[in-house]
Motif scaffolding. Structure first.
Motif, PDB file in Angstrom:
ATOM      1  N   ASP A  19     -13.710  -0.381   0.554  1.00 40.31           N
ATOM      2  CA  ASP A  19     -13.870  -1.277   1.699  1.00 40.31           C
ATOM      3  C   ASP A  19     -13.248  -2.638   1.455  1.00 40.31           C
ATOM      4  O   ASP A  19     -12.716  -3.271   2.381  1.00 40.31           O
ATOM      5  CB  ASP A  19     -15.357  -1.445   2.028  1.00 40.31           C
ATOM      6  CG  ASP A  19     -15.923  -0.218   2.720  1.00 40.31           C
ATOM      7  OD1 ASP A  19     -15.129   0.656   3.119  1.00 40.31           O
ATOM      8  OD2 ASP A  19     -17.159  -0.131   2.862  1.00 40.31           O
TER       9      ASP A  19
ATOM     10  N   TRP B 191      -6.506  -5.346   6.429  1.00 42.53           N
ATOM     11  CA  TRP B 191      -6.734  -5.822   7.793  1.00 42.53           C
ATOM     12  C   TRP B 191      -6.426  -7.313   7.940  1.00 42.53           C
ATOM     13  O   TRP B 191      -6.277  -7.815   9.051  1.00 42.53           O
ATOM     14  CB  TRP B 191      -8.191  -5.569   8.216  1.00 42.53           C
ATOM     15  CG  TRP B 191      -8.408  -4.236   8.843  1.00 42.53           C
ATOM     16  CD1 TRP B 191      -8.857  -3.100   8.225  1.00 42.53           C
ATOM     17  CD2 TRP B 191      -8.193  -3.871  10.208  1.00 42.53           C
ATOM     18  NE1 TRP B 191      -8.938  -2.060   9.123  1.00 42.53           N
ATOM     19  CE2 TRP B 191      -8.545  -2.507  10.352  1.00 42.53           C
ATOM     20  CE3 TRP B 191      -7.744  -4.569  11.332  1.00 42.53           C
ATOM     21  CZ2 TRP B 191      -8.445  -1.833  11.561  1.00 42.53           C
ATOM     22  CZ3 TRP B 191      -7.653  -3.895  12.540  1.00 42.53           C
ATOM     23  CH2 TRP B 191      -7.996  -2.542  12.654  1.00 42.53           C
TER      24      TRP B 191
ATOM     25  N   GLU C 157     -10.432  -4.323   3.892  1.00 39.79           N
ATOM     26  CA  GLU C 157     -10.516  -5.644   4.511  1.00 39.79           C
ATOM     27  C   GLU C 157      -9.283  -6.472   4.204  1.00 39.79           C
ATOM     28  O   GLU C 157      -8.787  -7.231   5.042  1.00 39.79           O
ATOM     29  CB  GLU C 157     -11.774  -6.372   4.040  1.00 39.79           C
ATOM     30  CG  GLU C 157     -13.050  -5.880   4.691  1.00 39.79           C
ATOM     31  CD  GLU C 157     -13.016  -6.039   6.200  1.00 39.79           C
ATOM     32  OE1 GLU C 157     -12.611  -7.111   6.694  1.00 39.79           O
ATOM     33  OE2 GLU C 157     -13.375  -5.072   6.901  1.00 39.79           O
TER      34      GLU C 157
END
Length: 284
Positions: A130, A137, A134
């Motif tokens: 994760d 992104w 992130e």
């Protein structure tokens, strides 16, 4: 429960932008969060290549939770605002995210990667957790703040075109920016053809503001010509009301006005929204 009895009044109310009634209670169904997700960030030499990747990924039977397409102009805006790296010759960026079980997302992410590599991607970055997701992104989320560094104001249009026409649409929008002398940058949700077209301008310059408005109108016309729709998310409100006749026939508009008159005979529900003459009346 499933229900197809009578007219779908729920959808009518949800899509009415507050012009047909007031919603006092909403009951939502929640689904569990996915166990895992994997994010794939890919750079392509052209928008055409990135768009074809979207089509091929979906043709594989994959249903990503996100498919974000970003043009080179957007990437250049981000690069002016923060340190970012992308390969020389980049024309577009595609960000794809899959979610589900830990085993399934790993396999699906590698399928996405293979499709993109087969189409000549320049560089591919695959998240393993994760935190890395992130980070990938970050470039997409930096776009909106970065645009303010180019011009203080923008007209953000959420148009939709058929996926097969995404490259043509993005090229048309770029040409419109050149024609009217204002920056036009595009990014959006490639999986459903929803593009955010941002016309950048400075409101303190009246002449540039006028050119920006004309550019926005040209974007709307081009969208309809390409078989698309004026709005995929934001609705019509007041700013797009003048463009409604580009997409809807006079008969369709008359039918909508009759529904409005039936449910709101006094015209007190969110007045001045959606219909051009009502917007003009509210402003006069």
């Amino acid at each position: 429960v499933k229900n197809v009895v009578g007219y779908d009044l729920t959808r009518l109310m949800v899509g009415s932008e507050g012009t047909l009634g007031i919603i006092t209670e909403i009951v939502l169904k929640l689904i569990p969060l996915p166990e895992a997700r994997r994010t794939v960030l890919v750079f392509f030499p052209t928008v055409e290549g990135a768009s074809l990747a979207v089509t091929r990924i979906l043709a594989q039977g994959l249903l990503p939770s996100a498919m974000e397409l970003v043009d080179r102009a957007c990437l250049d805006c981000v690069a002016k605002a923060k340190p970012v790296e992308f390969p020389q010759g980049t024309g577009a960026m595609l960000l794809v995210e899959v979610d589900g079980s830990r085993l399934s997302v790993q396999a699906e992410a590698h399928k996405v990667a293979r499709v993109c590599q087969a189409l000549g991607s320049l560089e591919l970055r695959l998240s393993q957790d994760d935190s890395q997701a992130e980070s990938l992104w970050g470039m997409r989320k930096a776009i909106s703040p970065a645009l303010a560094r180019i011009r203080p104001h923008r007209l953000n249009e959420d148009v939709v075109v058929p996926r097969s026409r995404l490259p043509l649409a993005m090229e048309r929008f770029r040409e419109i920016g050149e024609l009217f002398g204002v920056p036009v940058v595009t990014f959006g949700h490639a999986g459903d053809g929803n593009i955010h077209v941002n016309v950048l301008y400075d409101r303190s310059d009246p002449e540039e503001a006028t050119r920006a408005q004309r550019a926005a109108e040209a974007v709307m016309k081009a969208t309809v010509e390409l078989g698309g729709s004026l709005s995929g998310e934001h609705g019509i409100g007041t700013t797009k009301a003048q463009f409604l006749p580009m997409e809807l026939s006079s008969q369709a508009l008359a039918l909508m006005r009759s529904i409005k008159a039936l449910l709101d005979p006094k015209g007190i529900l969110n007045p001045g929204k959606i219909f051009p003459e009502m917007v003009q009346g509210a402003e006069s």
